[in-house]
Design a protein around this motif. Structure first.
Motif, PDB file in Angstrom:
ATOM      1  N   ILE A 239     -31.891 -10.738   2.377  1.00 52.81           N
ATOM      2  CA  ILE A 239     -31.190 -10.254   1.178  1.00 52.81           C
ATOM      3  C   ILE A 239     -30.385 -11.422   0.607  1.00 52.81           C
ATOM      4  O   ILE A 239     -29.435 -11.897   1.229  1.00 52.81           O
ATOM      5  CB  ILE A 239     -30.245  -9.080   1.487  1.00 52.81           C
ATOM      6  CG1 ILE A 239     -30.975  -7.993   2.279  1.00 52.81           C
ATOM      7  CG2 ILE A 239     -29.643  -8.533   0.204  1.00 52.81           C
ATOM      8  CD1 ILE A 239     -32.057  -7.275   1.519  1.00 52.81           C
ATOM      9  N   SER A 240     -30.738 -11.884  -0.594  1.00 51.66           N
ATOM     10  CA  SER A 240     -30.060 -13.049  -1.178  1.00 51.66           C
ATOM     11  C   SER A 240     -28.806 -12.673  -1.944  1.00 51.66           C
ATOM     12  O   SER A 240     -27.831 -13.435  -1.957  1.00 51.66           O
ATOM     13  CB  SER A 240     -31.020 -13.811  -2.106  1.00 51.66           C
ATOM     14  OG  SER A 240     -32.088 -14.380  -1.369  1.00 51.66           O
ATOM     15  N   LEU A 241     -28.802 -11.542  -2.618  1.00 50.03           N
ATOM     16  CA  LEU A 241     -27.635 -11.081  -3.376  1.00 50.03           C
ATOM     17  C   LEU A 241     -27.776  -9.589  -3.616  1.00 50.03           C
ATOM     18  O   LEU A 241     -28.861  -9.024  -3.443  1.00 50.03           O
ATOM     19  CB  LEU A 241     -27.498 -11.820  -4.704  1.00 50.03           C
ATOM     20  CG  LEU A 241     -28.527 -11.554  -5.823  1.00 50.03           C
ATOM     21  CD1 LEU A 241     -27.956 -12.009  -7.173  1.00 50.03           C
ATOM     22  CD2 LEU A 241     -29.839 -12.267  -5.571  1.00 50.03           C
ATOM     23  N   VAL A 242     -26.672  -8.964  -4.019  1.00 45.75           N
ATOM     24  CA  VAL A 242     -26.660  -7.518  -4.248  1.00 45.75           C
ATOM     25  C   VAL A 242     -25.914  -7.226  -5.543  1.00 45.75           C
ATOM     26  O   VAL A 242     -24.807  -7.762  -5.770  1.00 45.75           O
ATOM     27  CB  VAL A 242     -25.988  -6.762  -3.080  1.00 45.75           C
ATOM     28  CG1 VAL A 242     -25.934  -5.257  -3.377  1.00 45.75           C
ATOM     29  CG2 VAL A 242     -26.737  -7.013  -1.767  1.00 45.75           C
ATOM     30  N   SER A 243     -26.506  -6.397  -6.406  1.00 50.95           N
ATOM     31  CA  SER A 243     -25.828  -5.947  -7.629  1.00 50.95           C
ATOM     32  C   SER A 243     -25.346  -4.509  -7.442  1.00 50.95           C
ATOM     33  O   SER A 243     -25.913  -3.753  -6.650  1.00 50.95           O
ATOM     34  CB  SER A 243     -26.776  -6.022  -8.830  1.00 50.95           C
ATOM     35  OG  SER A 243     -27.857  -5.111  -8.667  1.00 50.95           O
ATOM     36  N   VAL A 244     -24.300  -4.131  -8.207  1.00 52.22           N
ATOM     37  CA  VAL A 244     -23.706  -2.806  -8.007  1.00 52.22           C
ATOM     38  C   VAL A 244     -23.948  -1.851  -9.177  1.00 52.22           C
ATOM     39  O   VAL A 244     -23.687  -0.646  -9.062  1.00 52.22           O
ATOM     40  CB  VAL A 244     -22.192  -2.921  -7.753  1.00 52.22           C
ATOM     41  CG1 VAL A 244     -21.915  -3.760  -6.529  1.00 52.22           C
ATOM     42  CG2 VAL A 244     -21.465  -3.479  -8.976  1.00 52.22           C
ATOM     43  N   GLU A 245     -24.432  -2.359 -10.298  1.00 52.57           N
ATOM     44  CA  GLU A 245     -24.748  -1.500 -11.445  1.00 52.57           C
ATOM     45  C   GLU A 245     -25.602  -2.304 -12.400  1.00 52.57           C
ATOM     46  O   GLU A 245     -25.750  -3.520 -12.252  1.00 52.57           O
ATOM     47  CB  GLU A 245     -23.464  -0.989 -12.143  1.00 52.57           C
ATOM     48  CG  GLU A 245     -22.499  -2.074 -12.581  1.00 52.57           C
ATOM     49  CD  GLU A 245     -22.626  -2.444 -14.063  1.00 52.57           C
ATOM     50  OE1 GLU A 245     -23.526  -1.893 -14.734  1.00 52.57           O
ATOM     51  OE2 GLU A 245     -21.845  -3.287 -14.517  1.00 52.57           O
ATOM     52  N   ASN A 246     -26.191  -1.629 -13.395  1.00 53.60           N
ATOM     53  CA  ASN A 246     -27.085  -2.304 -14.326  1.00 53.60           C
ATOM     54  C   ASN A 246     -26.819  -1.834 -15.754  1.00 53.60           C
ATOM     55  O   ASN A 246     -27.230  -0.726 -16.134  1.00 53.60           O
ATOM     56  CB  ASN A 246     -28.547  -2.037 -13.959  1.00 53.60           C
ATOM     57  CG  ASN A 246     -29.523  -2.860 -14.794  1.00 53.60           C
ATOM     58  OD1 ASN A 246     -29.626  -4.061 -14.612  1.00 53.60           O
ATOM     59  ND2 ASN A 246     -30.230  -2.213 -15.725  1.00 53.60           N
ATOM     60  N   GLU A 247     -26.081  -2.637 -16.521  1.00 54.66           N
ATOM     61  CA  GLU A 247     -25.775  -2.386 -17.928  1.00 54.66           C
ATOM     62  C   GLU A 247     -25.016  -1.094 -18.172  1.00 54.66           C
ATOM     63  O   GLU A 247     -25.084  -0.519 -19.264  1.00 54.66           O
ATOM     64  CB  GLU A 247     -27.066  -2.409 -18.776  1.00 54.66           C
ATOM     65  CG  GLU A 247     -27.804  -3.733 -18.754  1.00 54.66           C
ATOM     66  CD  GLU A 247     -28.994  -3.766 -19.705  1.00 54.66           C
ATOM     67  OE1 GLU A 247     -29.167  -2.798 -20.485  1.00 54.66           O
ATOM     68  OE2 GLU A 247     -29.755  -4.752 -19.677  1.00 54.66           O
ATOM     69  N   ARG A 248     -24.272  -0.629 -17.178  1.00 52.62           N
ATOM     70  CA  ARG A 248     -23.519   0.616 -17.361  1.00 52.62           C
ATOM     71  C   ARG A 248     -22.294   0.409 -18.249  1.00 52.62           C
ATOM     72  O   ARG A 248     -21.898   1.318 -18.985  1.00 52.62           O
ATOM     73  CB  ARG A 248     -23.083   1.169 -16.009  1.00 52.62           C
ATOM     74  CG  ARG A 248     -24.222   1.603 -15.082  1.00 52.62           C
ATOM     75  CD  ARG A 248     -24.989   2.799 -15.629  1.00 52.62           C
ATOM     76  NE  ARG A 248     -26.048   2.419 -16.566  1.00 52.62           N
ATOM     77  CZ  ARG A 248     -26.645   3.248 -17.401  1.00 52.62           C
ATOM     78  NH1 ARG A 248     -26.289   4.515 -17.433  1.00 52.62           N
ATOM     79  NH2 ARG A 248     -27.606   2.831 -18.203  1.00 52.62           N
ATOM     80  N   VAL A 249     -21.678  -0.771 -18.210  1.00 55.33           N
ATOM     81  CA  VAL A 249     -20.553  -1.058 -19.108  1.00 55.33           C
ATOM     82  C   VAL A 249     -21.063  -1.168 -20.540  1.00 55.33           C
ATOM     83  O   VAL A 249     -20.456  -0.645 -21.480  1.00 55.33           O
ATOM     84  CB  VAL A 249     -19.823  -2.341 -18.685  1.00 55.33           C
ATOM     85  CG1 VAL A 249     -18.745  -2.713 -19.698  1.00 55.33           C
ATOM     86  CG2 VAL A 249     -19.212  -2.183 -17.302  1.00 55.33           C
ATOM     87  N   ASN A 250     -22.188  -1.831 -20.719  1.00 52.55           N
ATOM     88  CA  ASN A 250     -22.780  -1.956 -22.049  1.00 52.55           C
ATOM     89  C   ASN A 250     -23.111  -0.587 -22.633  1.00 52.55           C
ATOM     90  O   ASN A 250     -22.972  -0.355 -23.841  1.00 52.55           O
ATOM     91  CB  ASN A 250     -24.052  -2.807 -21.966  1.00 52.55           C
ATOM     92  CG  ASN A 250     -24.712  -3.019 -23.315  1.00 52.55           C
ATOM     93  OD1 ASN A 250     -24.262  -3.827 -24.112  1.00 52.55           O
ATOM     94  ND2 ASN A 250     -25.795  -2.289 -23.577  1.00 52.55           N
ATOM     95  N   ALA A 251     -23.556   0.358 -21.773  1.00 57.09           N
ATOM     96  CA  ALA A 251     -23.931   1.699 -22.230  1.00 57.09           C
ATOM     97  C   ALA A 251     -22.739   2.647 -22.313  1.00 57.09           C
ATOM     98  O   ALA A 251     -22.916   3.844 -22.607  1.00 57.09           O
ATOM     99  CB  ALA A 251     -24.975   2.279 -21.284  1.00 57.09           C
TER     100      ALA A 251
ATOM    101  N   THR B 211     -25.078  -6.999 -19.990  1.00 56.51           N
ATOM    102  CA  THR B 211     -25.656  -7.725 -21.113  1.00 56.51           C
ATOM    103  C   THR B 211     -24.715  -8.856 -21.510  1.00 56.51           C
ATOM    104  O   THR B 211     -23.545  -8.899 -21.092  1.00 56.51           O
ATOM    105  CB  THR B 211     -25.859  -6.794 -22.309  1.00 56.51           C
ATOM    106  OG1 THR B 211     -24.570  -6.311 -22.738  1.00 56.51           O
ATOM    107  CG2 THR B 211     -26.750  -5.617 -21.940  1.00 56.51           C
ATOM    108  N   VAL B 212     -25.208  -9.762 -22.348  1.00 55.90           N
ATOM    109  CA  VAL B 212     -24.369 -10.881 -22.791  1.00 55.90           C
ATOM    110  C   VAL B 212     -23.125 -10.393 -23.537  1.00 55.90           C
ATOM    111  O   VAL B 212     -22.011 -10.835 -23.225  1.00 55.90           O
ATOM    112  CB  VAL B 212     -25.195 -11.851 -23.666  1.00 55.90           C
ATOM    113  CG1 VAL B 212     -24.295 -12.901 -24.316  1.00 55.90           C
ATOM    114  CG2 VAL B 212     -26.271 -12.536 -22.824  1.00 55.90           C
TER     115      VAL B 212
END
Length: 434
Positions: A269-281, A314-315
């Motif tokens: 496991i190289s890295l772990v993310s906790v959410e995906n574009e939820r702030v943007n949405a 997102t950016v």
């Protein structure tokens, strides 16, 4: 470039007169004291019976005193002083000519009579760091007094320079080029999970990519992904799809899979993310994302994972919420040139590169990993952004030309289960590249 000046100067070292000093500082000089003494060299020519038939003398030119002697080259050992003497000295003479075939019969032998005394000769010159051009016939260098005084030639500076290093696809400070994956199949109104065998087969299809991004633990994919990645020599980017998935439950699934499928080592496991574009949405606030990062990092550290943890956004969401990138160990951002109407497919890579620069500036030059970037092969074209198989190929080639690490191509396969709306230009299903 380093040799330009040296080689240009070396062309000036043609032996002329010592009245033209070479005003170049050298690293090595030799202190020499010359004794001025005029001697004659006698040359006696004899016939085949040893009877002399001609005697001539050649007078040597007095040596020129100097406080320092600069070497010229391996091919030329003439003395070139660093400063001009008060009076112009005599030019360096050429060695006495040998009689030609028209002057002396071929059976005759030429004998040189050595003088009883000779001028003091300078010691051999230090080894040069470059090779000078051969002297011209107008002023040949005197022959060395012995072979022992001839310094061995050394390689030039250019020959000693190491070849330029080649770029690598990844290093300890970057992830190899990756690809994203989800375990769903079906249609918008009939979504289903792929089987264990189907997921394993998909990983075999993706085996050319060094790292695979998964988004969570739907369809029980984590242990299957760990086992398949280990088989193929790949790494994983783990995911916790908060707030829809519980942080502690996904961390527990990751920990169990590592223990059961990889001998307890988290190196897969190289890295772990906790959410995906939820702030943007607007499904999470920036504060919520930061709290989730902290919670996941703590749980992962307790489970034995010490790699980077962060939120994917997102950016615009990253730039508008710098706290998200400051809390993340790495800045994780999805960048899709497709949504910019002014960017052609062939310019997708440059667009992504420019957006990475914007994010780095906003996040204090922290390392940025592009967690999604691609182009659809079908959908509604808008202005310069055209959706077609050829456009997708052009976009992927452009992205690959700009990135060979720290980027995940989106996506491995078409996602026919997804739904579209005007903001996606009816292309959401058609980003698959395999």
């Amino acid at each position: 470039m380093k040799l330009g000046s040296a080689l240009a100067l070396s062309g000036l070292l043609v032996i002329g007169t010592v009245a033209h000093p070479l005003n170049v500082k050298r690293a090595v000089t030799t202190e020499v004291v010359f004794v001025t003494e005029t001697v004659a060299e006698a040359v006696v020519y004899v016939d085949e019976n040893g009877a002399p038939y001609l005697t001539s003398t050649v007078e040597r030119v007095p040596s020129v005193p100097s406080t320092s002697v600069e070497p010229t080259s391996v091919a030329s050992s003439a003395v070139v002083p660093t400063s001009a003497p008060a009076e112009s000295p005599q030019p360096v003479p050429a060695p006495p000519p040998s009689p030609s075939s028209s002057d002396v019969p071929s059976s005759f032998v030429v004998a040189n009579v050595e003088p009883t005394s000779s001028a003091v000769l300078p010691p051999p010159a230090p080894k040069p760091t470059f090779v000078a051009p051969e002297p011209t016939s107008a002023a040949p260098a005197p022959a060395p007094t012995s072979e022992a005084q001839v310094p061995a030639p050394e390689p030039s500076v250019q020959a000693q320079e190491a070849p330029a290093s080649q770029p690598s696809t990844s290093s300890s400070d970057s992830f190899p080029l990756g690809i994203t994956y989800d375990p769903y199949k079906g249609t918008t109104n009939n979504v289903d999970c792929k089987t264990t065998d189907e997921i394993a087969a998909d990983f075999d299809t993706m085996k050319d990519y060094g790292i695979v991004r998964i988004y969570g633990n739907d369809c029980g994919q984590i242990p299957v992904a760990v086992r398949a990645a280990k088989k193929n020599g790949q790494k994983l980017m783990g995911g916790i799809y908060a707030p829809l998935q519980d942080v502690d439950s996904v961390v527990s699934a990751l920990s169990d899979a590592v223990k059961q499928q990889n001998g307890g080592s988290w190196d897969i496991i190289s890295l772990v993310s906790v959410e995906n574009e939820r702030v943007n949405a607007k499904a999470m606030t920036a504060s919520d994302a930061q709290s989730t990062i902290d919670q996941a990092r703590s749980a992962l550290r307790n489970a034995g994972f010490n790699g980077p943890v962060g939120a994917v956004e997102t950016v615009p969401a990253v730039i508008d919420n710098p706290g998200v990138c400051s809390t993340s160990d790495l800045v994780l951002v999805n960048i899709h040139a497709w949504f910019d109407p002014n960017t052609k497919a062939a310019d997708a890579g440059k667009f992504v590169k420019g957006e990475v620069a914007r994010v780095q500036k906003a996040c204090g030059n922290k390392r940025v990993v592009v967690t999604e970037s691609g182009w659809p092969h079908q959908g509604d074209s808008h202005d310069q952004a055209v959706a077609s198989p050829d456009a997708q190929k052009a976009a992927l080639a452009s992205i690959r030309a700009e990135f060979n690490s720290d980027l995940f191509l989106f996506s491995s396969f078409d996602s026919l289960w997804k739904s579209d709306d005007p903001s996606t230009f009816n292309a959401e299903k058609y980003w698959g590249i395999l």
